[in-house]
Design a protein around this motif. Structure first.
Motif, mmCIF file in Angstrom:
data_model
loop_
_atom_site.group_PDB
_atom_site.id
_atom_site.type_symbol
_atom_site.label_atom_id
_atom_site.label_comp_id
_atom_site.label_asym_id
_atom_site.label_seq_id
_atom_site.Cartn_x
_atom_site.Cartn_y
_atom_site.Cartn_z
ATOM 1 N N LEU A 10 0.853 -1.172 0.000
ATOM 2 C CA LEU A 10 0.000 0.000 0.000
ATOM 3 C C LEU A 10 0.891 1.223 0.000
ATOM 4 N N PRO A 11 0.352 2.368 -0.401
ATOM 5 C CA PRO A 11 1.183 3.579 -0.397
ATOM 6 C C PRO A 11 1.668 3.883 1.022
ATOM 7 N N LYS A 14 -0.349 5.896 3.405
ATOM 8 C CA LYS A 14 -1.597 5.326 3.897
ATOM 9 C C LYS A 14 -1.384 4.414 5.118
ATOM 10 N N TRP A 78 -9.702 -2.116 0.916
ATOM 11 C CA TRP A 78 -8.496 -2.171 0.089
ATOM 12 C C TRP A 78 -8.389 -1.007 -0.889
ATOM 13 N N THR A 79 -9.474 -0.659 -1.542
ATOM 14 C CA THR A 79 -9.422 0.444 -2.507
ATOM 15 C C THR A 79 -9.096 1.749 -1.802
ATOM 16 N N GLN A 80 -9.787 2.017 -0.691
ATOM 17 C CA GLN A 80 -9.554 3.241 0.085
ATOM 18 C C GLN A 80 -8.114 3.327 0.571
ATOM 19 N N GLY A 82 -5.561 1.791 -0.784
ATOM 20 C CA GLY A 82 -4.615 1.651 -1.887
ATOM 21 C C GLY A 82 -3.851 0.335 -1.858
ATOM 22 N N VAL A 84 -2.536 -2.961 -2.989
ATOM 23 C CA VAL A 84 -2.304 -3.581 -4.296
ATOM 24 C C VAL A 84 -1.245 -4.673 -4.135
#
Length: 99
Positions: A10-11, A14, A78-80, A82, A84
Motif C-alpha cells: 500500500l502507499p 496510507k 483495500w481500494t480506500q 490503496g 495492491v
C-alpha cells in the motif's frame, strides 16, 4: 495445518490510516477457531510492504475465516487504503519442531 505467507503493498502515506484497520482484522482473526497464528509486519527496507503470516489448523478453519464478516470488511477497505500487489500463498505443513 496450513501456512499462509506473503505480502501486500500500500502507499506508505496510507500506513497510519491502515494500522487500526489491520489491527481490527488481526484481532478478529486471532479470535477465530482454528487460527493458530495471524500477523502482519511492516518491511524494514521497503515502505508500504506488509508481510503476512497466518497458520490455520485445517482447511475448514481457513474456509470459515474467508467467509467471516471481518474479512469482508477488511477487503472492502483495500481500494480506500490503496492496497495492491497482494501476493499470498498457502502451504500445507506438518507439526512444528523446535530447532
Amino acid at each position: 495445518m496450513l501456512l499462509i505467507i506473503g505480502t501486500v503493498r500500500l502507499p506508505p502515506e496510507k500506513l497510519a490510516e491502515a494500522r487500526p484497520v489491520m489491527e481490527r482484522m488481526i484481532l478478529a482473526s486471532r479470535a477465530e477457531a482454528g487460527c493458530l497464528e495471524y500477523s502482519y509486519a511492516e518491511d524494514v527496507l521497503v515502505a508500504g510492504r506488509i508481510h503476512v503470516k497466518e497458520i490455520w489448523l485445517d482447511q475448514a478453519s481457513l474456509d470459515a475465516h474467508f467467509a467471516s464478516d471481518h474479512i469482508k470488511v477488511w477487503r472492502a477497505t483495500w481500494t480506500q487504503l490503496g492496497i495492491v500487489d497482494r501476493n499470498l500463498l498457502v502451504y500445507e505443513i506438518g507439526e512444528a519442531q523446535a530447532t
